[in-house]
Design a protein around this motif. Structure first.
Motif, short mmCIF file in Angstrom:
data_model
loop_
_atom_site.label_atom_id
_atom_site.label_comp_id
_atom_site.label_asym_id
_atom_site.label_seq_id
_atom_site.Cartn_x
_atom_site.Cartn_y
_atom_site.Cartn_z
N CYS A 53 0.83 -1.21 0.00
CA CYS A 53 0.00 0.00 0.00
C CYS A 53 0.87 1.26 0.00
O CYS A 53 1.78 1.40 0.81
CB CYS A 53 -0.91 0.01 1.22
N THR A 54 0.55 2.17 -0.92
CA THR A 54 1.24 3.46 -0.96
C THR A 54 0.25 4.60 -0.70
O THR A 54 0.58 5.76 -0.93
CB THR A 54 1.89 3.69 -2.34
N GLU A 55 -0.94 4.26 -0.23
CA GLU A 55 -2.01 5.24 -0.03
C GLU A 55 -2.24 6.03 -1.32
O GLU A 55 -2.64 7.17 -1.29
CB GLU A 55 -1.69 6.17 1.14
N CYS A 56 -1.93 5.39 -2.44
CA CYS A 56 -2.09 5.95 -3.78
C CYS A 56 -1.16 7.13 -4.06
O CYS A 56 -1.31 7.82 -5.07
CB CYS A 56 -3.54 6.32 -4.07
N VAL A 57 -0.18 7.38 -3.17
CA VAL A 57 0.80 8.44 -3.41
C VAL A 57 1.51 8.15 -4.73
O VAL A 57 1.92 7.03 -5.00
CB VAL A 57 1.81 8.53 -2.24
N GLY A 58 1.63 9.17 -5.56
CA GLY A 58 2.24 9.03 -6.86
C GLY A 58 1.23 8.81 -7.97
O GLY A 58 1.52 9.02 -9.14
N PHE A 59 0.03 8.38 -7.60
CA PHE A 59 -1.00 8.08 -8.59
C PHE A 59 -2.24 8.96 -8.46
O PHE A 59 -2.83 9.35 -9.45
CB PHE A 59 -1.42 6.61 -8.50
N ILE A 80 0.36 1.88 11.51
CA ILE A 80 1.44 1.84 10.52
C ILE A 80 1.64 3.25 9.94
O ILE A 80 1.28 3.52 8.80
CB ILE A 80 1.14 0.83 9.40
N PRO A 81 2.19 4.18 10.73
CA PRO A 81 2.40 5.53 10.19
C PRO A 81 3.57 5.54 9.21
O PRO A 81 4.61 4.94 9.45
CB PRO A 81 2.72 6.36 11.44
N GLU A 82 3.37 6.20 8.07
CA GLU A 82 4.43 6.32 7.06
C GLU A 82 4.42 7.72 6.48
O GLU A 82 3.39 8.37 6.40
CB GLU A 82 4.22 5.28 5.95
N THR A 83 5.58 8.16 6.05
CA THR A 83 5.71 9.49 5.45
C THR A 83 5.41 9.44 3.96
O THR A 83 5.45 8.37 3.34
CB THR A 83 7.14 10.03 5.64
N GLU A 84 5.16 10.59 3.40
CA GLU A 84 4.95 10.68 1.97
C GLU A 84 6.17 10.15 1.22
O GLU A 84 6.04 9.42 0.24
CB GLU A 84 4.68 12.13 1.58
N GLY A 85 7.36 10.48 1.71
CA GLY A 85 8.59 10.02 1.06
C GLY A 85 8.71 8.51 1.05
O GLY A 85 9.11 7.91 0.05
N GLU A 97 8.73 1.36 -14.05
CA GLU A 97 8.43 1.90 -15.37
C GLU A 97 7.79 3.29 -15.31
O GLU A 97 7.66 3.97 -16.33
CB GLU A 97 7.50 0.95 -16.13
N VAL A 98 7.41 3.74 -14.12
CA VAL A 98 6.74 5.03 -13.95
C VAL A 98 7.74 6.08 -13.47
O VAL A 98 8.54 5.82 -12.56
CB VAL A 98 5.58 4.92 -12.92
N SER A 99 7.69 7.25 -14.08
CA SER A 99 8.54 8.37 -13.65
C SER A 99 7.68 9.31 -12.81
O SER A 99 6.72 9.90 -13.32
CB SER A 99 9.09 9.10 -14.88
N PHE A 100 7.99 9.42 -11.54
CA PHE A 100 7.24 10.30 -10.64
C PHE A 100 7.94 11.65 -10.61
O PHE A 100 9.01 11.78 -10.02
CB PHE A 100 7.17 9.70 -9.23
N GLY A 101 7.34 12.64 -11.25
CA GLY A 101 7.92 13.99 -11.27
C GLY A 101 7.73 14.70 -9.94
O GLY A 101 7.11 14.16 -9.01
N PRO A 105 0.99 13.26 -7.62
CA PRO A 105 -0.21 13.37 -6.78
C PRO A 105 0.01 12.72 -5.42
O PRO A 105 0.67 11.69 -5.29
CB PRO A 105 -1.28 12.59 -7.56
N SER A 106 -0.57 13.33 -4.39
CA SER A 106 -0.44 12.80 -3.03
C SER A 106 -1.51 13.40 -2.15
O SER A 106 -1.79 14.60 -2.21
CB SER A 106 0.93 13.16 -2.47
N ARG A 107 -2.07 12.58 -1.28
CA ARG A 107 -3.07 13.07 -0.33
C ARG A 107 -2.43 13.97 0.72
O ARG A 107 -3.11 14.70 1.43
CB ARG A 107 -3.81 11.92 0.33
N PHE A 108 -1.10 13.94 0.83
CA PHE A 108 -0.39 14.76 1.80
C PHE A 108 -0.31 16.22 1.35
O PHE A 108 -0.02 17.09 2.14
CB PHE A 108 1.04 14.24 1.99
N ARG A 109 -0.56 16.46 0.08
CA ARG A 109 -0.46 17.80 -0.47
C ARG A 109 -1.85 18.42 -0.57
O ARG A 109 -2.67 18.01 -1.39
CB ARG A 109 0.19 17.76 -1.85
N LYS A 110 -2.10 19.38 0.24
CA LYS A 110 -3.39 20.05 0.24
C LYS A 110 -3.34 21.26 -0.67
O LYS A 110 -2.42 22.06 -0.60
CB LYS A 110 -3.78 20.48 1.65
N VAL A 111 -4.33 21.37 -1.54
CA VAL A 111 -4.37 22.48 -2.50
C VAL A 111 -5.18 23.60 -1.93
O VAL A 111 -6.06 23.51 -1.18
CB VAL A 111 -4.99 22.01 -3.83
#
Length: 111
Positions: A53-59, A80-85, A97-101, A105-111
């Motif tokens: 599980c990545t909490e969909c970070v990156g996607f 199971i606390p984990e950081t965005e990194g 195969e995926v390049s994460f610029g 996208p991340s739920r940690f980033r609030k717009v």
């Protein structure tokens, strides 16, 4: 935090195809990561393999399983606390195969 599926799960399967990491399994089914199988985390309900599980970070900027769950049983696991990194590093390892610029996208980033 890895996401966890709580006992409120009704086994509808809505979450299963939405996971970018194939981290969701049918209850009782063995998990798989890098060619190794792991015992089921839950027997009677769907479950999320925390090591995948990545909490969909990156996607996505939200957790896809939680977004589609009709009973809101997909929640961050406080055990199971984990950081965005750490989550992005896991996504990069599982998806070479995926390049994460820089603007991934991340739920940690609030717009």
């Amino acid at each position: 935090m890895a996401t966890v599926i709580t006992e409120e799960c009704i086994n509808c399967g809505a979450c299963l195809p939405r996971c970018p990491n194939n981290a969701i399994y049918i209850g009782g089914g063995e998990g798989e990561l890098e060619g190794a199988t792991h015992p089921a985390v839950a027997q009677d309900i769907y479950y999320i393999a925390p090591e995948k599980c990545t909490e969909c970070v990156g996607f996505f900027d939200h957790e896809e399983c939680a977004a589609v769950c009709p009973v809101d049983c997909c929640i961050p696991d406080p055990q199971i606390p984990e950081t965005e990194g750490a989550l992005l590093a896991r996504a990069a390892r599982m998806h070479p195969e995926v390049s994460f610029g820089a603007d991934f996208p991340s739920r940690f980033r609030k717009v």
